[in-house]
Design a protein around this motif. Structure first.
Motif, short mmCIF file in Angstrom:
data_model
loop_
_atom_site.label_atom_id
_atom_site.label_comp_id
_atom_site.label_asym_id
_atom_site.label_seq_id
_atom_site.Cartn_x
_atom_site.Cartn_y
_atom_site.Cartn_z
N LEU A 76 -7.60 -14.01 13.50
CA LEU A 76 -6.87 -12.79 13.16
C LEU A 76 -5.50 -13.13 12.57
CD1 LEU A 76 -6.67 -9.72 13.15
CD2 LEU A 76 -5.81 -9.84 15.51
N THR A 77 -4.81 -14.12 13.13
CA THR A 77 -3.50 -14.52 12.62
C THR A 77 -3.61 -15.00 11.18
OG1 THR A 77 -2.79 -15.16 14.84
CG2 THR A 77 -1.56 -16.08 12.99
N LEU A 79 -6.05 -14.29 9.07
CA LEU A 79 -6.48 -13.17 8.23
C LEU A 79 -5.30 -12.29 7.84
CD1 LEU A 79 -8.64 -11.39 6.91
CD2 LEU A 79 -8.99 -10.30 9.15
N VAL A 80 -4.45 -11.98 8.81
CA VAL A 80 -3.28 -11.15 8.52
C VAL A 80 -2.38 -11.84 7.51
CG1 VAL A 80 -1.18 -10.19 9.52
CG2 VAL A 80 -3.34 -9.95 10.73
N ALA A 81 -2.20 -13.15 7.65
CA ALA A 81 -1.38 -13.89 6.69
C ALA A 81 -2.01 -13.89 5.30
CB ALA A 81 -1.16 -15.32 7.18
N VAL A 82 -3.32 -14.06 5.24
CA VAL A 82 -4.02 -14.09 3.95
C VAL A 82 -3.89 -12.75 3.22
CG1 VAL A 82 -6.33 -14.18 2.90
CG2 VAL A 82 -5.62 -15.93 4.54
N VAL A 83 -3.85 -11.65 3.97
CA VAL A 83 -3.74 -10.33 3.35
C VAL A 83 -2.29 -10.00 2.99
CG1 VAL A 83 -4.05 -7.84 3.72
CG2 VAL A 83 -5.79 -9.46 4.51
N THR A 84 -1.37 -10.25 3.91
CA THR A 84 0.01 -9.79 3.71
C THR A 84 0.79 -10.65 2.73
OG1 THR A 84 0.71 -11.07 5.66
CG2 THR A 84 0.14 -8.75 6.00
N VAL A 85 0.58 -11.95 2.74
CA VAL A 85 1.38 -12.82 1.87
C VAL A 85 1.13 -12.54 0.38
CG1 VAL A 85 1.81 -15.22 1.18
CG2 VAL A 85 1.65 -14.61 3.61
N LEU A 154 -6.92 -3.52 13.04
CA LEU A 154 -6.44 -4.45 12.00
C LEU A 154 -5.50 -3.79 10.99
CD1 LEU A 154 -6.49 -7.23 10.64
CD2 LEU A 154 -8.59 -6.53 9.47
N PRO A 155 -5.79 -2.58 10.48
CA PRO A 155 -4.86 -1.99 9.50
C PRO A 155 -3.43 -1.84 10.02
CG PRO A 155 -6.93 -0.81 9.47
CD PRO A 155 -6.99 -1.75 10.64
N GLY A 156 -3.27 -1.45 11.29
CA GLY A 156 -1.94 -1.31 11.85
C GLY A 156 -1.21 -2.64 11.94
N ILE A 157 -1.95 -3.70 12.31
CA ILE A 157 -1.34 -5.03 12.38
C ILE A 157 -0.88 -5.48 11.01
CG2 ILE A 157 -1.80 -7.44 12.95
CD1 ILE A 157 -3.76 -6.46 15.06
N ILE A 158 -1.70 -5.23 10.00
CA ILE A 158 -1.33 -5.62 8.63
C ILE A 158 -0.11 -4.83 8.16
CG2 ILE A 158 -2.10 -5.54 6.24
CD1 ILE A 158 -4.89 -6.26 7.22
N THR A 240 -7.60 -7.52 18.77
CA THR A 240 -6.31 -7.24 18.11
C THR A 240 -5.19 -8.16 18.57
OG1 THR A 240 -5.68 -5.58 19.76
CG2 THR A 240 -6.94 -4.81 17.84
N ASN A 241 -5.53 -9.23 19.26
CA ASN A 241 -4.51 -10.18 19.68
C ASN A 241 -4.33 -11.28 18.64
OD1 ASN A 241 -3.51 -9.19 22.07
ND2 ASN A 241 -4.90 -10.33 23.38
N THR A 242 -3.12 -11.42 18.13
CA THR A 242 -2.80 -12.58 17.30
C THR A 242 -2.38 -13.73 18.23
OG1 THR A 242 -0.52 -11.83 17.07
CG2 THR A 242 -2.08 -11.14 15.37
#
Length: 288
Positions: A76-77, A79-85, A154-158, A240-242
């Motif tokens: 998840l960590t 994935l979030v980086a791959v989307v947000t960066v 996931l959308p909220g985390i992103i 939902t835990n990073t």
């Protein structure tokens, strides 16, 4: 006059020599103080992470890393980086290009909004999305009617990660592009180049090292963010835990070796980021 003693035969310490010795002493005092602070605030805590993670042996360390919840948090960590960066990179380049190459009404407002996440606590940033997209937020009822979940998903985390990381690329590029000026772009226009061709052929080659540096900083913050993500994630194990949230849960459950083992993964990711940052810095200085 015969028999007189030459004045040059007596040696005295000149004010310049005394000043040089004083400057050298101050330099070494400052270097020593800086090293002590770095050892106290950075080296010792990092050493504790490594020592505690291996305190119960390599088998316990590997078991903690291979735990399904830890692997889910790692995925998840990343994935979030791959989307947000990439999204923050596109925004940062566009914002920096607009601010430095064009004059328009509201430019200063845009600069202020870019700096806003630096001034706002990450926890407040996460709370903003809860108030907007939560069950009792502005769009909460509409999202529930359409079976869409933002908060505790996931959308909220992103979204929370995007909020806390979007200034990094823009803030790295804006001073660089301001120093470079607009002469090369104006010359390209006189030669018939337009729009994105100017960006790809003129602007991008001049900012590539600064851009990569901003991307690395953005990625480091995205992977290590805790406050904003903690508010919107719901702390659901395996979902939902990073990694930072998983470390907190393990520590609160008194699983100290496991928590430090998972923390060492974050340390490894930070070390890779630091090495890339140093490499890009040397490359940029070499080519400047």
């Amino acid at each position: 006059m015969a028999g007189s003693v030459p004045l040059a035969s007596t040696k005295t310490s000149t004010p310049r020599n005394r000043s040089t010795r004083s400057t050298g002493a101050v330099k070494w005092i400052l270097i020593g103080a800086a090293l002590l602070v770095l050892i106290w605030l950075i080296v010792l805590p990092l050493a504790v992470v490594i020592i505690e993670s291996l305190k119960k042996g390599l088998g316990v360390y590997v078991e903690a890393i291979r735990d399904p919840d830890a692997m889910s948090a790692l995925k998840l960590t990343l994935l979030v980086a791959v989307v947000t960066v990439p999204l923050n990179t596109i925004f940062g380049v566009a914002a920096a290009w607009a601010i430095t190459k064009f004059n328009f009404r509201g430019k200063q407002v845009l600069v202020t909004l870019i700096d806003l996440p630096f001034a706002v606590s990450p926890v407040i940033g996460g709370l903003i999305y809860v108030l907007v997209y939560g069950a009792h937020g502005w769009f909460g009822p509409w999202l529930q009617e359409h079976d869409l979940k933002v908060i505790f998903a996931l959308p909220g985390i992103i979204l929370a990660t995007l909020f806390v990381t979007f200034p990094f690329v823009a803030r790295e590029l804006i001073p660089l592009m301001e120093d470079q000026g607009q002469q090369e772009e104006e010359a390209a226009v006189t030669l018939g180049a337009r729009g994105f061709r100017i960006f790809w052929k003129v602007t991008l080659p001049n900012i590539k090292w600064g851009l990569l540096y901003g991307i690395i900083l953005c990625n480091a913050r995205a992977m290590g963010e805790f406050g904003a993500v903690s508010v919107v994630s719901g702390h659901i194990r395996g979902e939902t835990n990073t990694l930072p949230l998983h470390v907190e849960i393990l520590y609160n459950e008194y699983q100290f070796s496991a928590s430090f083992a998972v923390a060492s993964l974050l340390l490894l990711l930070a070390l890779v980021t630091l090495l890339l940052k140093s490499w890009f810095t040397r490359k940029s200085q070499h080519q400047s």
